[in-house]
Design a protein around this motif. Structure first.
Motif, PDB file in Angstrom:
ATOM      1  N   PRO A 114       0.815  -1.219   0.000  1.00  0.00           N
ATOM      2  CA  PRO A 114       0.000   0.000   0.000  1.00  0.00           C
ATOM      3  C   PRO A 114       0.848   1.269   0.000  1.00  0.00           C
ATOM      4  CG  PRO A 114      -0.841  -1.594   1.599  1.00  0.00           C
ATOM      5  CD  PRO A 114       0.478  -2.110   1.136  1.00  0.00           C
ATOM      6  N   ASP A 115       0.359   2.287  -0.696  1.00  0.00           N
ATOM      7  CA  ASP A 115       1.043   3.572  -0.793  1.00  0.00           C
ATOM      8  C   ASP A 115       0.462   4.509   0.270  1.00  0.00           C
ATOM      9  OD1 ASP A 115       2.246   5.932  -1.455  1.00  0.00           O
ATOM     10  OD2 ASP A 115       1.526   6.005  -3.536  1.00  0.00           O
ATOM     11  N   TYR A 116       0.981   4.410   1.478  1.00  0.00           N
ATOM     12  CA  TYR A 116       0.454   5.217   2.581  1.00  0.00           C
ATOM     13  C   TYR A 116       0.712   6.703   2.359  1.00  0.00           C
ATOM     14  CZ  TYR A 116      -0.109   0.741   4.950  1.00  0.00           C
ATOM     15  OH  TYR A 116      -0.494  -0.529   5.269  1.00  0.00           O
ATOM     16  N   ALA A 117       1.861   7.042   1.785  1.00  0.00           N
ATOM     17  CA  ALA A 117       2.139   8.446   1.489  1.00  0.00           C
ATOM     18  C   ALA A 117       1.137   8.973   0.461  1.00  0.00           C
ATOM     19  CB  ALA A 117       3.570   8.601   0.983  1.00  0.00           C
ATOM     20  N   GLY A 118       0.832   8.150  -0.523  1.00  0.00           N
ATOM     21  CA  GLY A 118      -0.157   8.547  -1.526  1.00  0.00           C
ATOM     22  C   GLY A 118      -1.535   8.731  -0.923  1.00  0.00           C
ATOM     23  N   MET A 119      -1.884   7.908   0.056  1.00  0.00           N
ATOM     24  CA  MET A 119      -3.176   8.046   0.724  1.00  0.00           C
ATOM     25  C   MET A 119      -3.290   9.396   1.409  1.00  0.00           C
ATOM     26  SD  MET A 119      -3.685   4.267   2.419  1.00  0.00           S
ATOM     27  CE  MET A 119      -3.083   2.839   1.517  1.00  0.00           C
ATOM     28  N   GLU A 120      -2.194   9.868   1.979  1.00  0.00           N
ATOM     29  CA  GLU A 120      -2.207  11.166   2.644  1.00  0.00           C
ATOM     30  C   GLU A 120      -2.587  12.270   1.664  1.00  0.00           C
ATOM     31  OE1 GLU A 120      -1.759  11.872   5.820  1.00  0.00           O
ATOM     32  OE2 GLU A 120      -1.062   9.918   6.585  1.00  0.00           O
ATOM     33  N   GLN A 121      -2.257  12.094   0.404  1.00  0.00           N
ATOM     34  CA  GLN A 121      -2.562  13.093  -0.611  1.00  0.00           C
ATOM     35  C   GLN A 121      -3.944  12.897  -1.234  1.00  0.00           C
ATOM     36  OE1 GLN A 121      -0.345  15.617  -1.072  1.00  0.00           O
ATOM     37  NE2 GLN A 121       0.849  14.601   0.531  1.00  0.00           N
ATOM     38  N   ARG A 122      -4.410  11.675  -1.290  1.00  0.00           N
ATOM     39  CA  ARG A 122      -5.624  11.376  -2.068  1.00  0.00           C
ATOM     40  C   ARG A 122      -6.899  11.276  -1.232  1.00  0.00           C
ATOM     41  NH1 ARG A 122      -4.568   8.911  -6.970  1.00  0.00           N
ATOM     42  NH2 ARG A 122      -6.831   9.035  -7.261  1.00  0.00           N
ATOM     43  N   ILE A 123      -6.765  10.944   0.050  1.00  0.00           N
ATOM     44  CA  ILE A 123      -7.960  10.802   0.884  1.00  0.00           C
ATOM     45  C   ILE A 123      -8.288  12.156   1.516  1.00  0.00           C
ATOM     46  CG2 ILE A 123      -8.998   9.643   2.873  1.00  0.00           C
ATOM     47  CD1 ILE A 123      -7.147   7.262   2.343  1.00  0.00           C
ATOM     48  N   HIS A 124      -9.529  12.581   1.357  1.00  0.00           N
ATOM     49  CA  HIS A 124      -9.976  13.868   1.902  1.00  0.00           C
ATOM     50  C   HIS A 124     -11.459  13.739   2.240  1.00  0.00           C
ATOM     51  CE1 HIS A 124     -11.922  14.637  -2.005  1.00  0.00           C
ATOM     52  NE2 HIS A 124     -10.793  14.184  -2.553  1.00  0.00           N
ATOM     53  N   PRO A 125     -12.047  14.714   2.933  1.00  0.00           N
ATOM     54  CA  PRO A 125     -13.439  14.580   3.373  1.00  0.00           C
ATOM     55  C   PRO A 125     -14.446  14.373   2.250  1.00  0.00           C
ATOM     56  CG  PRO A 125     -12.344  16.301   4.634  1.00  0.00           C
ATOM     57  CD  PRO A 125     -11.388  15.890   3.560  1.00  0.00           C
ATOM     58  N   GLY A 126     -14.087  14.673   1.014  1.00  0.00           N
ATOM     59  CA  GLY A 126     -15.004  14.444  -0.096  1.00  0.00           C
ATOM     60  C   GLY A 126     -15.071  12.991  -0.554  1.00  0.00           C
ATOM     61  N   ILE A 127     -14.205  12.153  -0.050  1.00  0.00           N
ATOM     62  CA  ILE A 127     -14.212  10.725  -0.400  1.00  0.00           C
ATOM     63  C   ILE A 127     -15.265  10.016   0.452  1.00  0.00           C
ATOM     64  CG2 ILE A 127     -12.881   8.574  -0.385  1.00  0.00           C
ATOM     65  CD1 ILE A 127     -11.958  10.466  -2.537  1.00  0.00           C
ATOM     66  N   ARG A 128     -16.211   9.369  -0.194  1.00  0.00           N
ATOM     67  CA  ARG A 128     -17.262   8.659   0.536  1.00  0.00           C
ATOM     68  C   ARG A 128     -16.837   7.262   0.945  1.00  0.00           C
ATOM     69  NH1 ARG A 128     -21.172   8.243   4.148  1.00  0.00           N
ATOM     70  NH2 ARG A 128     -22.888   6.888   3.532  1.00  0.00           N
ATOM     71  N   MET A 129     -16.086   6.578   0.071  1.00  0.00           N
ATOM     72  CA  MET A 129     -15.678   5.189   0.365  1.00  0.00           C
ATOM     73  C   MET A 129     -14.228   4.970   0.011  1.00  0.00           C
ATOM     74  SD  MET A 129     -17.136   1.551  -1.141  1.00  0.00           S
ATOM     75  CE  MET A 129     -18.636   1.557  -0.151  1.00  0.00           C
ATOM     76  N   VAL A 130     -13.495   4.381   0.930  1.00  0.00           N
ATOM     77  CA  VAL A 130     -12.137   3.885   0.672  1.00  0.00           C
ATOM     78  C   VAL A 130     -12.251   2.374   0.526  1.00  0.00           C
ATOM     79  CG1 VAL A 130      -9.824   3.583   1.623  1.00  0.00           C
ATOM     80  CG2 VAL A 130     -11.010   5.781   1.887  1.00  0.00           C
ATOM     81  N   TYR A 131     -11.893   1.891  -0.661  1.00  0.00           N
ATOM     82  CA  TYR A 131     -12.117   0.492  -1.019  1.00  0.00           C
ATOM     83  C   TYR A 131     -10.802  -0.269  -1.024  1.00  0.00           C
ATOM     84  CZ  TYR A 131     -13.823  -3.559  -3.656  1.00  0.00           C
ATOM     85  OH  TYR A 131     -14.156  -4.832  -4.052  1.00  0.00           O
TER      86      TYR A 131
END
Length: 424
Positions: A155-172
């Motif tokens: 998993p790209d945890y650093a990438g998650m820090e950039q891509r996950i934000h309150p507008g994301i409804r589901m992390v799959y």
């Protein structure tokens, strides 16, 4: 290790098998310890639900007041560490269960972010990545975004820090490697992803495709931070007994939304005739931890045997496992075909069939599949399949009991030896 004299197996293969078995003693002890824990948990689940003969009775029509259906949901919820579960024989596949969950939770305008790269083939049509989009999430105005795994498949945890934000409804999250060589995810890794997601988007829903992973570890994703997960009953959780079906498990409110999608809003879990399927689904659940342990032993044995012959395997025989899938890189198409044909000879059903590669729809290379199962397509029963392309890896899974699973692996090696394709 005793090999009964009903099959021709070269002494050199038996010698390598005995050496593999000696190396595997601590690995099998670790598997047995997890199996024992999960089997106790399953027995407690049955006791907690008060399962009785009356729960096996068939219901028809609307299925109102089906006590067995309710008890079955309770058993799976307890065993999977979930608040609630939706377990039904009329889920036609794991993909169907995942589809019901996705459509049950997501709404037009929502964004779904897959943090494990592109999901496996059958779910791509559900999302709208392939096909004409008819009936897909995309057609309903649900956006899809993707974060690829790192080059090593982690998993790209650093990438998650950039891509996950309150507008994301589901992390799959797709837990299993599927038909790739990337590592499958352990529950601890899923827990870490869930923690990152909840910190960055507190209201998001973390959903896991848990296929092939049930009862491999002591905990399941929904007991360690995930909100929802789904899978197939003809894989691990059906114990080789369930003839069909699937499950959704997790937060109670989310499971209710999924039930509304499966049946109708306002009725949800309160309807649905079981038609006499309950006994097999209960029995499959009870056997599931043990059968999963047997499949893990079969996979570990295959890894130990073929690494002893000089083949690259993933996972390695001594590595902890996050699912039941074993990949063996056989290097040549002839070796791959011989392997699958040998596995077929070790099947209790259709052992006389000779698998051949064919142009399977949806694949860009010919595909060969070996499976002789009591339940059509049951991945918890010994099977092996692969596309004929480099590195000519075969994906092996299942084994209802280790004794027959081991024999299927030995017959795969024998088939390769007979065709001059086994390293010596």
């Amino acid at each position: 290790m005793q090999i009964h004299p009903f099959f021709e197996i070269d002494p050199s293969i038996i010698q390598n098998a005995e050496a593999a078995a000696a190396r595997l003693a601590p690995v099998f002890a670790r598997i047995d310890e997890t199996t024992d824990y999960n089997q106790q948990k399953m027995l407690a689940a049955f006791g907690n639900a008060g399962v009785s003969e009356s729960h096996f009775a068939a219901s028809t029509g609307y299925g109102y007041g089906d006590r067995g259906r309710e008890a079955l949901d309770s058993v799976y919820a307890y065993a999977l560490g979930a608040e609630d579960a939706l377990v039904r024989h009329n889920f036609v596949s794991g993909t169907h269960a995942l589809t019901v969950a996705l459509f049950g939770i997501l709404r037009p305008g929502d964004t779904m972010l897959s943090v494990t790269g592109k999901p496996y083939d059958t779910l791509q049509g559900v999302i709208g990545l392939t096909g004409d989009g008819n009936g897909s999430l995309r057609e309903f105005g649900i956006r899809y975004e993707q974060l690829d795994l790192l080059p090593g498949g982690t998993p790209d945890y650093a990438g998650m820090e950039q891509r996950i934000h309150p507008g994301i409804r589901m992390v799959y999250i797709q837990r299993s490697r599927g038909y790739s060589l990337r590592p499958s995810l352990f529950v601890a890794e899923i827990e870490r992803i869930a923690a990152v997601a909840k910190r960055l988007a507190p209201d998001c829903i973390v959903m896991v495709d848990n296929c092939y992973g049930e009862f491999v570890e002591k905990d399941e994703p929904v007991s360690r931070g995930a909100d929802l997960m789904a899978g197939s009953l003809i894989k691990n959780p059906g114990g080789g007994v369930a003839p069909t079906g699937g499950y959704i498990a997790g937060r109670r409110d989310l499971v209710e939304s999924c039930a509304y999608r499966l049946t109708t809003p306002g009725l949800g879990k309160e309807v649905g005739a079981t038609l006499g399927n309950n006994r097999e689904l209960f029995m499959g659940a009870f056997h599931a931890p043990h059968v999963t342990g047997e499949a893990l032993k079969t996979a570990a044995f295959a890894a130990a045997l073929f690494s002893g012959f000089g083949y690259e395997v993933t996972p390695r025989w001594d590595e902890p496992r996050a699912d039941i899938i074993q990949a063996v890189l056989l290097e040549k198409p002839e070796a791959l075909i011989a392997f699958c044909q040998g596995v077929q000879k070790g099947a209790p059903v259709d052992s006389f069939v000779l698998p051949e590669p064919w142009d399977m729809p949806g694949y860009d290379s010919p595909v060969i599949m070996a499976a002789g199962a009591f339940t059509l397509g049951a991945s918890i029963e010994l099977s092996a399949d692969a596309p004929l392309r480099e590195p000519y890896a075969v994906w092996l899974q299942g084994g209802l009991n280790f004794h027959s699973g081991r024999l299927g692996i030995l017959l795969a090696a024998q088939s390769m030896l007979r065709r001059g394709q086994l390293k010596q």
